[in-house]
Design an enzyme around this catalytic site. Structure first.
Site, PDB file in Angstrom:
ATOM      1  N   CYS A 128      -5.539  -2.535   2.017  1.00  0.00           N
ATOM      2  CA  CYS A 128      -5.505  -2.618   3.478  1.00  0.00           C
ATOM      3  C   CYS A 128      -6.890  -2.891   4.081  1.00  0.00           C
ATOM      4  O   CYS A 128      -7.461  -3.941   3.852  1.00  0.00           O
ATOM      5  CB  CYS A 128      -4.886  -1.339   4.042  1.00  0.00           C
ATOM      6  SG  CYS A 128      -4.235  -1.487   5.729  1.00  0.00           S
TER       7      CYS A 128
ATOM      8  N   GLU B 139       0.844  -1.193   0.000  1.00  0.00           N
ATOM      9  CA  GLU B 139       0.000   0.000   0.000  1.00  0.00           C
ATOM     10  C   GLU B 139       0.885   1.250   0.000  1.00  0.00           C
ATOM     11  O   GLU B 139       1.916   1.301   0.660  1.00  0.00           O
ATOM     12  CB  GLU B 139      -0.878  -0.031   1.257  1.00  0.00           C
ATOM     13  CG  GLU B 139      -1.860   1.120   1.375  1.00  0.00           C
ATOM     14  CD  GLU B 139      -2.660   1.040   2.676  1.00  0.00           C
ATOM     15  OE1 GLU B 139      -3.732   1.660   2.738  1.00  0.00           O
ATOM     16  OE2 GLU B 139      -2.216   0.361   3.621  1.00  0.00           O
TER      17      GLU B 139
ATOM     18  N   LYS C 145      -8.780   3.956  -2.687  1.00  0.00           N
ATOM     19  CA  LYS C 145      -9.325   3.375  -1.459  1.00  0.00           C
ATOM     20  C   LYS C 145     -10.641   4.055  -1.104  1.00  0.00           C
ATOM     21  O   LYS C 145     -10.724   5.280  -1.016  1.00  0.00           O
ATOM     22  CB  LYS C 145      -8.307   3.535  -0.326  1.00  0.00           C
ATOM     23  CG  LYS C 145      -8.640   2.743   0.933  1.00  0.00           C
ATOM     24  CD  LYS C 145      -7.482   2.851   1.926  1.00  0.00           C
ATOM     25  CE  LYS C 145      -7.712   2.018   3.182  1.00  0.00           C
ATOM     26  NZ  LYS C 145      -6.559   2.080   4.099  1.00  0.00           N
TER      27      LYS C 145
END
Length: 342
Positions: free
Chosen positions: A166, A47, A132
């Site tokens: 994540c 990430e 994200k």
């Protein structure tokens, strides 16, 4: 017809050259070449590998940490942009698919960044950019929110490839949205999280989420996590307590899980390195005979998931600016819709 290729995957566990984008891109190129030399056709990076995770959000109050925002903004990249071009060329030269996290600048704002995951094909084509959807906890001080337009599975020569960043791998709806598009290989990229609460074990949390997605979806999951270096600790720590916190062990894990939810690589914990796995997508066929949650083992007359793939757009222009009335109308879908009178 659906294909079931066999290939080698590589999960990279490494730290960026903190806030130094050119040096981090060079490091990524070297790691891509190393993994490709070992036969990897899929190379997954952590990430926001390019080129920093905002650890200061966890160790400082917003006022103290605010001065770091400009630093991470300046080190972020534009998509498309020259750094993306370099990564695409590295993928083409290696003949490998690359999934890599980056801080992405909003093209229309100097105050918004996204935690983005770039998926690059083995021919050097940028296949997709996923932002994200929801920054986790303190991350909201740095990143904006993505939208459903990037919840996509990409058709590639190594199978149908999807990715989440994540904490998104904790979201069952996001994961199901990828599975329902036929995902066969899932990349879950993470950051090392030594700053978590004392009773939170990041390694076990990553393993649990990856095993669950693989077992539920009967897919392969490639986990790539970042590492913490002395450089990062010394740059971000502002007192002895934060320095001790950032040096906490058992905070990073990388590996590959099979469609039965079992780890098929040696675990890589905390240290930098690369782990490899030979993947045969045909292994998912018999597993799905028992549980196919996107097919026969579901009740779509009872359960349905709505995925809105409309890109978020704060400004929508309507009308003809060249019209004889000389008026230009605007509408905005966030947060308020308005049309200027003609």
């Amino acid at each position: 017809m659906i294909e079931f290729p066999a290939f080698r995957a590589a999960a990279v566990q490494a730290a960026p050259v903190f806030l130094d984008t050119p040096a981090t891109i060079d490091k990524a190129r070297a790691l891509i070449a190393t993994a490709a030399a070992e036969g990897a056709e899929l190379i997954a990076f952590p990430e926001v590998f390019v080129s920093a995770y905002p650890y200061w959000n966890w160790t400082m109050n917003p006022v103290e940490g605010g001065r770091w925002f400009e630093r991470i903004y300046r080190s972020a990249i534009d998509v498309p942009g020259p750094e993306v071009d370099v990564l695409c060329e590295a993928a083409r030269a290696a003949g490998a698919h690359i999934v890599i996290g980056a801080n992405e600048r909003d093209p229309n704002s100097t105050g918004t960044l996204y935690n983005s995951v770039l998926t690059i094909g083995s021919d050097g084509t940028l296949l997709g950019v996923h932002r994200k959807l929801m920054p986790t906890w303190a991350e909201k001080l740095t990143w904006g929110r993505g939208d459903g337009s990037s919840i996509r599975v990409h058709e590639t020569s190594i199978g149908r490839l999807g990715a989440l960043a994540c904490g998104e791998n904790t979201n069952p709806l996001a994961r199901f949205a990828l599975l329902a598009q036929g995902e066969q290989v899932h990349v879950a990229n993470y950051i090392a999280l030594p700053v978590a609460p004392h009773d939170y074990d990041m390694v076990e949390a990553i393993k649990l989420r990856a095993a669950a997605h693989s077992f539920e979806g009967k897919v392969f999951t490639v986990v790539a996590c970042s590492a913490i270096t002395d450089e990062i600790v010394e740059r971000v720590a502002h007192d002895d307590d934060s320095r001790e916190l950032l040096r906490r062990k058992h905070c990073a894990f990388s590996g590959v899980f099979g469609p039965d939810g079992r780890l098929i690589t040696s675990p890589l914990v905390d240290n930098e390195g690369i782990v490899y796995a030979d993947i045969d997508l045909a292994a998912s066929i018999s597993a799905k005979q028992m549980h196919d949650v996107v097919g026969h083992y579901n009740r779509f007359d009872v359960f349905q998931l709505l995925l809105d793939t409309t890109p978020a757009n704060g400004l929508i222009k309507t009308g003809d600016v060249a019209s004889s009335r000389g008026a230009e109308s605007f509408t905005s879908d966030s947060p308020v819709s308005a049309v200027l009178p003609s």
